[in-house]
Design a protein around this motif. Structure first.
Motif, mmCIF file in Angstrom:
data_model
loop_
_atom_site.group_PDB
_atom_site.id
_atom_site.type_symbol
_atom_site.label_atom_id
_atom_site.label_comp_id
_atom_site.label_asym_id
_atom_site.label_seq_id
_atom_site.Cartn_x
_atom_site.Cartn_y
_atom_site.Cartn_z
ATOM 1 N N GLY A 13 32.886 43.969 42.870
ATOM 2 C CA GLY A 13 33.967 44.322 42.044
ATOM 3 C C GLY A 13 34.558 45.737 42.185
ATOM 4 N N CYS A 14 35.654 46.019 42.223
ATOM 5 C CA CYS A 14 36.152 47.214 41.901
ATOM 6 C C CYS A 14 35.928 48.042 40.653
ATOM 7 C CB CYS A 14 37.625 47.457 42.341
ATOM 8 S SG CYS A 14 38.761 46.637 40.742
ATOM 9 N N ARG A 15 36.073 49.264 40.464
ATOM 10 C CA ARG A 15 35.560 49.931 39.266
ATOM 11 C C ARG A 15 36.294 49.398 38.017
ATOM 12 N NH1 ARG A 15 35.529 54.571 42.500
ATOM 13 N NH2 ARG A 15 33.453 55.175 42.945
ATOM 14 N N CYS A 16 37.440 49.089 38.222
ATOM 15 C CA CYS A 16 38.360 48.686 36.876
ATOM 16 C C CYS A 16 38.272 47.093 36.668
ATOM 17 C CB CYS A 16 39.676 49.166 37.238
ATOM 18 S SG CYS A 16 40.904 48.092 38.220
ATOM 19 N N GLY A 17 37.771 46.622 37.650
ATOM 20 C CA GLY A 17 37.225 44.935 37.203
ATOM 21 C C GLY A 17 38.586 44.151 37.784
ATOM 22 N N GLN A 18 39.634 44.548 38.269
ATOM 23 C CA GLN A 18 40.661 43.609 38.663
ATOM 24 C C GLN A 18 40.487 42.775 40.003
ATOM 25 O OE1 GLN A 18 44.751 44.752 38.796
ATOM 26 N NE2 GLN A 18 44.422 46.682 37.809
ATOM 27 N N VAL A 19 39.797 43.553 41.039
ATOM 28 C CA VAL A 19 39.129 42.743 42.155
ATOM 29 C C VAL A 19 37.850 42.605 42.110
ATOM 30 C CG1 VAL A 19 39.032 43.137 44.549
ATOM 31 C CG2 VAL A 19 40.976 44.337 43.635
ATOM 32 N N TYR A 93 40.483 49.090 50.515
ATOM 33 C CA TYR A 93 40.088 49.436 49.241
ATOM 34 C C TYR A 93 41.055 48.761 48.239
ATOM 35 C CZ TYR A 93 44.746 51.954 49.833
ATOM 36 O OH TYR A 93 46.032 52.100 50.028
ATOM 37 N N SER A 94 40.623 48.981 46.972
ATOM 38 C CA SER A 94 41.457 48.401 45.784
ATOM 39 C C SER A 94 42.558 49.466 45.604
ATOM 40 C CB SER A 94 40.496 48.158 44.684
ATOM 41 O OG SER A 94 40.388 49.324 43.908
ATOM 42 N N LYS A 95 43.865 48.982 45.473
ATOM 43 C CA LYS A 95 44.891 49.854 45.006
ATOM 44 C C LYS A 95 44.826 50.343 43.508
ATOM 45 C CE LYS A 95 48.143 46.861 46.899
ATOM 46 N NZ LYS A 95 49.552 46.096 46.999
ATOM 47 N N CYS A 96 44.099 49.281 42.699
ATOM 48 C CA CYS A 96 44.182 49.407 41.164
ATOM 49 C C CYS A 96 43.540 50.675 40.953
ATOM 50 C CB CYS A 96 43.717 48.353 40.535
ATOM 51 S SG CYS A 96 42.269 47.541 41.299
ATOM 52 N N CYS A 97 42.253 50.997 41.448
ATOM 53 C CA CYS A 97 41.465 52.103 41.042
ATOM 54 C C CYS A 97 40.883 52.797 42.302
ATOM 55 C CB CYS A 97 40.266 51.594 40.287
ATOM 56 S SG CYS A 97 39.309 50.278 40.920
ATOM 57 N N HIS A 98 41.300 52.574 43.573
ATOM 58 C CA HIS A 98 40.876 53.298 44.674
ATOM 59 C C HIS A 98 39.289 53.071 44.945
ATOM 60 C CE1 HIS A 98 44.497 56.068 45.816
ATOM 61 N NE2 HIS A 98 44.785 54.869 45.616
HETATM 62 ZN ZN LIG Z 1 40.300 48.103 40.136
#
Ligand SMILES: [Zn+2]
Ligand SMILES: [Zn+2]
Length: 199
Positions: A13-19, A93-98
């Protein structure tokens, strides 16, 4: 560290949790944890302003698995891709939180290198310690022997080639969440226009 022949499935998961995603349970021999000290991996993390994901010597902690074991469950639209130069490694990478997600050569090669920052628990707990390091000459400063791992670069590369061939023969490259019909899920953004910009 868990031992045994199988690695249990674990969350991504990405840091912000979207992915969010998952690595499915797989035989231990199909996974390969290594630290890469090449300049390109470092440039990718610096571009994402995630230099704090590098170790003290500029190394990237990576867990390589056949793409068939990797699934993305949510946030597909947040996945973006960059390449340092045209034809280079696809770096997701994730656009939401890099959050750095992972590296792939192409849809042909049956390997995804998941960056530790996309793994929600420590890799030490999930898969055990790193098996070694590659591109040690690219390290920032003199690498202590314990970080180099027990295997030499030659052995590490040979090990990787052996795994790639075995995965290829097992058809482990398909399906990959990062490619659709051989094309990357998102068009890669190229950071440099010519190979001279590399490194
Ligand atoms: Zn994210
Ligand atoms: Zn690298």
């Amino acid at each position: 560290m868990r031992s045994g022949m199988m690695i249990e499935g674990f969350k991504l998961g990405c840091r912000c949790g979207q992915v969010t995603g998952r690595i499915a349970a797989h035989p231990r021999w199909q996974g390969n944890r290594l630290t890469c000290y090449c300049q390109d991996c470092r440039a990718y993390l610096h571009h994402l302003e995630q230099a704090d994901s590098l170790n003290d010597f500029g190394g990237t902690d990576i867990y390589q698995v056949p793409p068939a074991h990797v699934s993305i469950l949510t946030g597909h639209d947040q996945l973006a891709c960059l390449q340092l130069t045209k034809g280079g490694v696809y770096r997701w990478y994730s656009k939401c939180c890099h959050t750095p997600v992972g590296n792939c050569f192409s849809s042909f090669w049956p390997m995804v290198g998941i960056i530790h920052s996309f793994v929600r628990e420590p890799l030490d707990t999930l898969v055990g310690p790193t098996s070694g390091s590659v591109y040690c000459r690219g390290a920032l400063g003199r690498l202590p022997d314990e970080l180099k791992g027990t295997r030499s670069q030659k052995v590490m590369v040979l090990r990787l080639i052996t795994k790639l061939l075995a995965w290829k023969l097992c058809g482990k490259n398909s399906p990959s969440v990062f490619f659709v019909n051989g094309e990357p899920l998102a068009a890669p953004q190229q950071l440099y226009s010519c190979p001279a910009g590399k490194g």
